[in-house]
Design an enzyme around this catalytic site. Structure first.
Site, PDB file in Angstrom:
ATOM      1  N   LYS A  20       2.431  11.781  -6.203  1.00 10.62           N
ATOM      2  CA  LYS A  20       1.138  12.492  -6.212  1.00 10.62           C
ATOM      3  C   LYS A  20       1.213  13.735  -7.080  1.00 10.62           C
ATOM      4  O   LYS A  20       0.227  14.163  -7.651  1.00 10.62           O
ATOM      5  CB  LYS A  20       0.783  12.973  -4.799  1.00 10.62           C
ATOM      6  CG  LYS A  20       0.620  11.890  -3.785  1.00 10.62           C
ATOM      7  CD  LYS A  20       0.043  12.533  -2.516  1.00 10.62           C
ATOM      8  CE  LYS A  20       0.456  11.788  -1.272  1.00 10.62           C
ATOM      9  NZ  LYS A  20       1.547  12.442  -0.546  1.00 10.62           N
ATOM     10  N   LYS A  48       9.924   8.181 -10.007  1.00 11.60           N
ATOM     11  CA  LYS A  48       9.094   7.667  -8.912  1.00 11.60           C
ATOM     12  C   LYS A  48       7.613   7.968  -9.151  1.00 11.60           C
ATOM     13  O   LYS A  48       7.279   9.059  -9.626  1.00 11.60           O
ATOM     14  CB  LYS A  48       9.582   8.375  -7.639  1.00 11.60           C
ATOM     15  CG  LYS A  48       8.892   7.992  -6.359  1.00 11.60           C
ATOM     16  CD  LYS A  48       9.474   8.790  -5.196  1.00 11.60           C
ATOM     17  CE  LYS A  48       8.714  10.076  -4.950  1.00 11.60           C
ATOM     18  NZ  LYS A  48       8.041  10.180  -3.679  1.00 11.60           N
ATOM     19  N   LYS A  58      12.327  19.436  -5.430  1.00  2.12           N
ATOM     20  CA  LYS A  58      11.069  20.175  -5.295  1.00  2.12           C
ATOM     21  C   LYS A  58      11.263  21.673  -5.503  1.00  2.12           C
ATOM     22  O   LYS A  58      10.358  22.351  -5.988  1.00  2.12           O
ATOM     23  CB  LYS A  58      10.405  19.880  -3.943  1.00  2.12           C
ATOM     24  CG  LYS A  58       9.909  18.449  -3.862  1.00  2.12           C
ATOM     25  CD  LYS A  58       8.835  18.229  -2.827  1.00  2.12           C
ATOM     26  CE  LYS A  58       8.262  16.828  -2.996  1.00  2.12           C
ATOM     27  NZ  LYS A  58       7.328  16.420  -1.974  1.00  2.12           N
TER      28      LYS A  58
HETATM   29  N1  AQP Z   1       6.681   5.779  -5.506  1.00  5.38           N
HETATM   30  C1  AQP Z   1       6.785   5.378  -4.249  1.00  5.38           C
HETATM   31  N2  AQP Z   1       7.168   4.112  -3.963  1.00  5.38           N
HETATM   32  C2  AQP Z   1       7.279   3.677  -2.679  1.00  5.38           C
HETATM   33  N3  AQP Z   1       6.994   4.467  -1.603  1.00  5.38           N
HETATM   34  C3  AQP Z   1       6.611   5.733  -1.848  1.00  5.38           C
HETATM   35  N4  AQP Z   1       6.259   6.756  -1.036  1.00  5.38           N
HETATM   36  C4  AQP Z   1       5.938   7.836  -1.787  1.00  5.38           C
HETATM   37  N5  AQP Z   1       6.070   7.557  -3.084  1.00  5.38           N
HETATM   38  C5  AQP Z   1       6.479   6.256  -3.173  1.00  5.38           C
HETATM   39  C6  AQP Z   1       6.221   6.650   0.420  1.00  5.38           C
HETATM   40  O1  AQP Z   1       4.916   7.019   0.852  1.00  5.38           O
HETATM   41  C7  AQP Z   1       5.023   7.629   2.141  1.00  5.38           C
HETATM   42  C8  AQP Z   1       4.233   8.899   2.165  1.00  5.38           C
HETATM   43  O2  AQP Z   1       4.810   9.831   1.268  1.00  5.38           O
HETATM   44  P1  AQP Z   1       4.399  11.352   1.341  1.00  5.38           P
HETATM   45  O3  AQP Z   1       3.101  11.543   0.694  1.00  5.38           O
HETATM   46  O4  AQP Z   1       4.448  11.831   2.710  1.00  5.38           O
HETATM   47  O5  AQP Z   1       5.531  12.106   0.545  1.00  5.38           O
HETATM   48  P2  AQP Z   1       6.288  11.806  -0.773  1.00  5.38           P
HETATM   49  O6  AQP Z   1       7.319  10.758  -0.542  1.00  5.38           O
HETATM   50  O7  AQP Z   1       6.802  13.114  -1.255  1.00  5.38           O
HETATM   51  O8  AQP Z   1       5.171  11.192  -1.727  1.00  5.38           O
HETATM   52  P3  AQP Z   1       4.778  11.631  -3.172  1.00  5.38           P
HETATM   53  O9  AQP Z   1       3.668  10.789  -3.632  1.00  5.38           O
HETATM   54  O10 AQP Z   1       5.979  11.655  -4.049  1.00  5.38           O
HETATM   55  O11 AQP Z   1       4.184  13.058  -2.967  1.00  5.38           O
HETATM   56  P4  AQP Z   1       4.572  14.403  -3.639  1.00  5.38           P
HETATM   57  O12 AQP Z   1       4.370  14.203  -5.093  1.00  5.38           O
HETATM   58  O13 AQP Z   1       3.615  15.351  -3.003  1.00  5.38           O
HETATM   59  O14 AQP Z   1       5.992  14.657  -3.277  1.00  5.38           O
HETATM   60  C9  AQP Z   1       6.512   7.833   2.423  1.00  5.38           C
HETATM   61  O15 AQP Z   1       6.958   6.826   3.305  1.00  5.38           O
HETATM   62  C10 AQP Z   1       7.138   7.686   1.079  1.00  5.38           C
HETATM   63  O16 AQP Z   1       8.464   7.185   1.176  1.00  5.38           O
END
Ligand code: AQP
Length: 354
Positions: A220, A217, A115
């Site tokens: 968002k 992955k 990040k």
């Molecule tokens: N691609 C994924 N597959 C399985 N699990 C996932 N999680 C996120 N992406 C995947 C799980 O969703 C929960 C909430 O995640 P979060 O929004 O708190 O943070 P993150 O992991 O950083 O999710 P994103 O979508 O990738 O957000 P950004 O892009 O903002 O960083 C967690 O349990 C995560 O493991």
């Protein structure tokens, strides 16, 4: 030997559209765990300002995550649903953990490296300290089990390291306070204030990948909306995204071995399996030998069937912001009562005068 009372905790950041990865990797597990566990589910809004400080509609994003929890089947009366900033004890314990954790531990976190990118000096201090706040989110309730996607594994290992260092550094004071619990860490007996949290990563879709690149992955923050299926997408958009999903020219194999080296095919089969509560092998037993031109429409139907009732309920809930706010307020009060007890005990162990 006593044991910590089992308690499930997890959180989701209000940083944009919730997607299928969040749903299959996390929220669906949250729902399943409710039947046999005491659960606390949190919209982690303090985390959402670590990578990006200013959000156009953070309040709306917080409400939409709460709506997704409830629309997916989380019961906010039996369990606790709230937003993190409503319980200041998370930030209070995070400060203490900032003093327990070592800078080297934080520098090793792959999510920070990803990040922060190349311009690390310009990343917020909060982004570096993110795992310390995450450890506090969990341990302020002395939670024992944390359902998350695969990407959070390293952060949970760090939460265990923080808990262990606190337990060892304050060993005598924990014993004197009478608030500790005897646990075994490996074969080693430890008198612990904080439990060694257990990650719950297993499940049909621990890592859902981007629809545009099977090696990345689903996220968002991916600039391409075509890379993910959002929980708020309508049937037409889901259909378009799956039809445009990257694939290879081969037919689907009949056995999982044949998915090796085919990340996009593996991802779509994995999504189908998770959405239909089947294994990849069972999906391939049905679709093996068929082209994506047959498989993709079947996946569209399945995804729309599973997701559209959730989307409709989310929309209904989000039209009633007073109701969502009341749920979050009530959850926040119940969470605060538990967190206050931990902070009072931890303050006493450390030696703060209160
Ligand atoms: N691609 C994924 N597959 C399985 N699990 C996932 N999680 C996120 N992406 C995947 C799980 O969703 C929960 C909430 O995640 P979060 O929004 O708190 O943070 P993150 O992991 O950083 O999710 P994103 O979508 O990738 O957000 P950004 O892009 O903002 O960083 C967690 O349990 C995560 O493991």
């Amino acid at each position: 030997m006593t044991a910590f009372k089992p308690l499930v905790f997890s959180g989701v950041q209000p940083t944009g559209n919730l997607h299928l990865g969040n749903y299959l990797g996390a929220i669906r597990k949250f729902v399943a765990l409710q039947a046999d566990n005491d659960c606390i589910y949190c919209v982690v809004d303090l985390h959402s300002i670590t990578a990006q400080l200013v959000h156009e509609d953070l309040k709306g994003q917080i409400r939409s995550i709460a709506a997704a929890f409830i629309a997916s089947g989380i019961d906010p009366e039996k369990h606790i649903v709230f937003n993190q900033s409503a319980v200041p004890q998370h930030a209070e314990l995070a400060w203490i953990f900032n003093c327990v954790a070592r800078i080297g531990w934080m520098n090793r976190m792959t999510q920070f490296k990803d990040k922060a990118g190349k311009d690390r000096e310009n990343a917020s201090l909060g982004l570096l300290a993110y795992p310390s706040l995450m450890a506090a989110d969990i341990l302020v309730y002395r939670a024992t089990h944390v359902p998350v996607g695969d990407d959070q594994k390293q952060h949970l290992e760090l939460a265990r390291d923080i808990a262990m260092k606190f337990n060892l550094d304050f060993r005598d004071k924990i014993r004197a306070s009478g608030t500790g619990v005897d646990i075994l860490v490996g074969d080693e007996p430890v008198h612990a204030y904080f439990p060694m949290v257990e990650p719950m990563i297993e499940g049909p879709a621990p890592r859902v990948m981007s629809l545009r690149d099977g090696t990345k992955k689903m996220s968002k923050s991916d600039p391409s909306d075509l890379s993910r299926i959002n929980l708020m997408d309508d049937a037409e958009t889901i259909s378009k995204k799956i039809r445009k999903a990257k694939t290879d020219p081969e037919a689907l194999p009949s056995e999982t071995e044949g998915l090796k080296g085919r990340p996009e095919a593996e991802n779509l089969v994995g999504i189908y399996a998770a959405l239909s509560d089947r294994s990849k092998a069972e999906v391939l037993a049905e679709f093996g030998g068929q082209q994506f031109s047959t498989f993709k429409p079947a996946l569209v139907d399945l995804a729309v069937n599973v997701l559209s009732p959730i989307t409709a309920e989310m929309r209904r809930l989000m039209d009633d912001t007073a109701h969502i706010d009341a749920i979050l307020r009530n959850g926040g009060e119940r969470a605060r009562a538990r967190a206050e007890k931990t902070i009072a005990e931890v303050s006493d162990i450390i030696g703060f005068l209160r």
